[in-house]
Design an enzyme around this catalytic site. Structure first.
Site, PDB file in Angstrom:
ATOM      1  N   CYS A   1      -0.064  -0.189   7.636  1.00 37.14           N
ATOM      2  CA  CYS A   1      -1.394  -0.778   7.804  1.00 37.14           C
ATOM      3  C   CYS A   1      -2.109  -0.849   6.461  1.00 37.14           C
ATOM      4  CB  CYS A   1      -2.207   0.037   8.797  1.00 37.14           C
ATOM      5  SG  CYS A   1      -1.452   0.164  10.432  1.00 37.14           S
ATOM      6  N   ALA A   2      -1.409  -1.299   5.441  1.00 37.29           N
ATOM      7  CA  ALA A   2      -1.975  -1.398   4.100  1.00 37.29           C
ATOM      8  C   ALA A   2      -3.118  -2.398   4.063  1.00 37.29           C
ATOM      9  CB  ALA A   2      -0.884  -1.814   3.110  1.00 37.29           C
TER      10      ALA A   2
ATOM     11  N   SER B   1       2.528   2.461  12.281  1.00 40.18           N
ATOM     12  CA  SER B   1       1.963   3.392  11.314  1.00 40.18           C
ATOM     13  C   SER B   1       2.489   4.777  11.645  1.00 40.18           C
ATOM     14  CB  SER B   1       0.428   3.380  11.372  1.00 40.18           C
ATOM     15  OG  SER B   1      -0.118   4.407  10.554  1.00 40.18           O
ATOM     16  N   ARG B   2       2.500   5.659  10.649  1.00 35.11           N
ATOM     17  CA  ARG B   2       2.850   7.049  10.926  1.00 35.11           C
ATOM     18  C   ARG B   2       1.759   7.715  11.752  1.00 35.11           C
ATOM     19  NH1 ARG B   2       4.053   8.550   4.758  1.00 35.11           N
ATOM     20  NH2 ARG B   2       2.201   7.225   4.630  1.00 35.11           N
TER      21      ARG B   2
ATOM     22  N   TYR C   1       7.840   3.944  11.885  1.00 32.47           N
ATOM     23  CA  TYR C   1       8.514   2.702  11.501  1.00 32.47           C
ATOM     24  C   TYR C   1       9.839   2.533  12.249  1.00 32.47           C
ATOM     25  CZ  TYR C   1       5.199   3.355   7.662  1.00 32.47           C
ATOM     26  OH  TYR C   1       4.064   3.569   6.930  1.00 32.47           O
TER      27      TYR C   1
ATOM     28  N   LYS D   1       5.486  -7.892  -2.815  1.00 29.75           N
ATOM     29  CA  LYS D   1       5.944  -7.678  -4.193  1.00 29.75           C
ATOM     30  C   LYS D   1       5.433  -6.335  -4.695  1.00 29.75           C
ATOM     31  CE  LYS D   1       1.849  -7.861  -5.936  1.00 29.75           C
ATOM     32  NZ  LYS D   1       1.284  -6.673  -6.617  1.00 29.75           N
TER      33      LYS D   1
ATOM     34  N   TYR E   1     -12.284  -8.820 -14.634  1.00 22.36           N
ATOM     35  CA  TYR E   1     -11.318  -9.648 -13.905  1.00 22.36           C
ATOM     36  C   TYR E   1     -10.867 -10.843 -14.738  1.00 22.36           C
ATOM     37  CZ  TYR E   1      -9.204 -12.488 -10.257  1.00 22.36           C
ATOM     38  OH  TYR E   1      -8.317 -13.241  -9.522  1.00 22.36           O
TER      39      TYR E   1
END
Length: 337
Positions: free
Chosen positions: A23-24, A48-49, A69, A108, A246
């Site tokens: 759930c990044a 998710s864990r 997972y 990535k 930025y």
């Protein structure tokens, strides 16, 4: 009754049934809304864990929430998974997904080393599954226009490429500042200008020199530079970091002009980015159409799966990317703060 597991010929029904491992933040903000709304994908489950976190995300996006997972990978109603985990976890989880018969779209960088990336590519071939590294910026149409301008000779023969991607300091508690999780600016933002060099330089560029500035408290690199050279002598000067104001741009300097892209890597989908073409006595600003690189990246992946693809996608590019990262580390002069 559960649907049959997918075969190498691709899922039936014209939609790829997808699960998400983790759930990044990038999944919540960018990929999950796109998967949930896609015509060619169906969001089946998020894992998710933490069971409560999985349920909360699942409720938000209208899918199943799964603790662990492995539990998600054992489901037979999932054709493919998206992996947005920290880089150091990619190798293990992508390998497990491929062995479980799932196609994989991995955020990535695919891996933290070239050796691991090569092993995953071989595993994808052996199990006849799509494996794609998710560089979303490559799927924005502005870069195709830049390539067409360069090929048409609008700035003459290319001499030098420059590329910069820098962002202000990030959450100090996040994985980007944790060395065991594959943190650091090189893997997080440095890979973008490295991939840009691959897009426009001919052949396989060599890393001639590099610098990395390492934060003594965390042990991760927070800034860096690299100098690359293509076999024909065209150079690439690259800068990256996450303690910067930025900047997200690249430029192609030719013998008769310069093409510059100011919102190269993370343009919002509503933005009409501007490509500037500077010639001796003329400045032309070309407004590119708004484009949704996240949606395009997902569409490219699902198209490959639905077409019955049975191996890695973009293998040569991903392996070269991983080698360049290894080489930057090998040659870099390291400074500590």
């Amino acid at each position: 009754m559960s649907p049959a597991s997918p075969g190498p010929e691709g899922p039936a029904g014209g939609r790829v049934r997808m699960g998400v491992l983790g759930c990044a933040d990038i999944a919540l903000r960018r990929m999950l809304p796109v998967i949930a709304a896609a015509d060619t994908a169906e969001l089946v489950a998020v894992a998710s864990r933490d069971a409560a976190k999985a349920r909360g995300v699942a409720d938000r996006f209208g899918c199943a929430g799964v603790q662990g997972y492995r539990t998600l990978l054992e489901r037979d109603d999932i054709d493919a998974v998206y992996v947005p985990l920290p880089p150091a976890l990619h190798f293990e989880q992508v390998a497990e997904a491929l062995r479980a018969g799932k196609h994989v779209l991995c955020e990535k960088p695919l891996c933290t080393t070239h050796a691991e990336a090569a092993e995953l590519m071989e595993l994808a071939r052996r199990h006849r599954r799509i494996l794609a590294e998710n560089f979303m910026f490559l799927h924005h149409s502005q870069h195709d226009r830049v390539r067409s301008l360069l090929d048409a000779g609008s700035v003459g023969e290319l001499e030098v490429l420059t590329g910069s991607f820098g962002v202000p300091p990030l959450d100090p508690a996040g994985f980007r500042y944790a060395a065991p999780l594959g943190g650091g600016a090189l893997l997080d933002v440095g890979v973008y200008p490295l991939r840009t060099a691959q897009m426009f330089l001919s052949g396989e560029p060599e890393v001639l020199a590099a610098t990395l500035r390492v934060d003594d408290a965390t042990g991760v690199d927070v800034a860096g530079t690299a100098l690359l050279c293509a076999p024909d002598g065209v150079a690439a000067q690259l800068e990256f970091g996450f303690r910067h104001s930025y900047r997200s741009r690249y430029a192609l300097w030719g013998r008769s002009g310069r093409i510059s892209v100011e919102r190269a890597y993370t343009p919002p989908e509503q933005l009409k980015p501007v490509v500037r073409v500077q010639q001796q006595d003329r400045l032309t600003e070309l407004a590119m159409p708004a484009d949704h690189q996240v949606r395009n990246a997902l569409a490219a992946f699902t198209a490959a799966v639905l077409a019955g693809g049975d191996g890695p996608v973009g293998e040569a590019e991903s392996l070269l990317q991983a080698r360049l990262v290894d080489d930057v580390r090998k040659v870099a002069r390291v400074f500590t703060d």
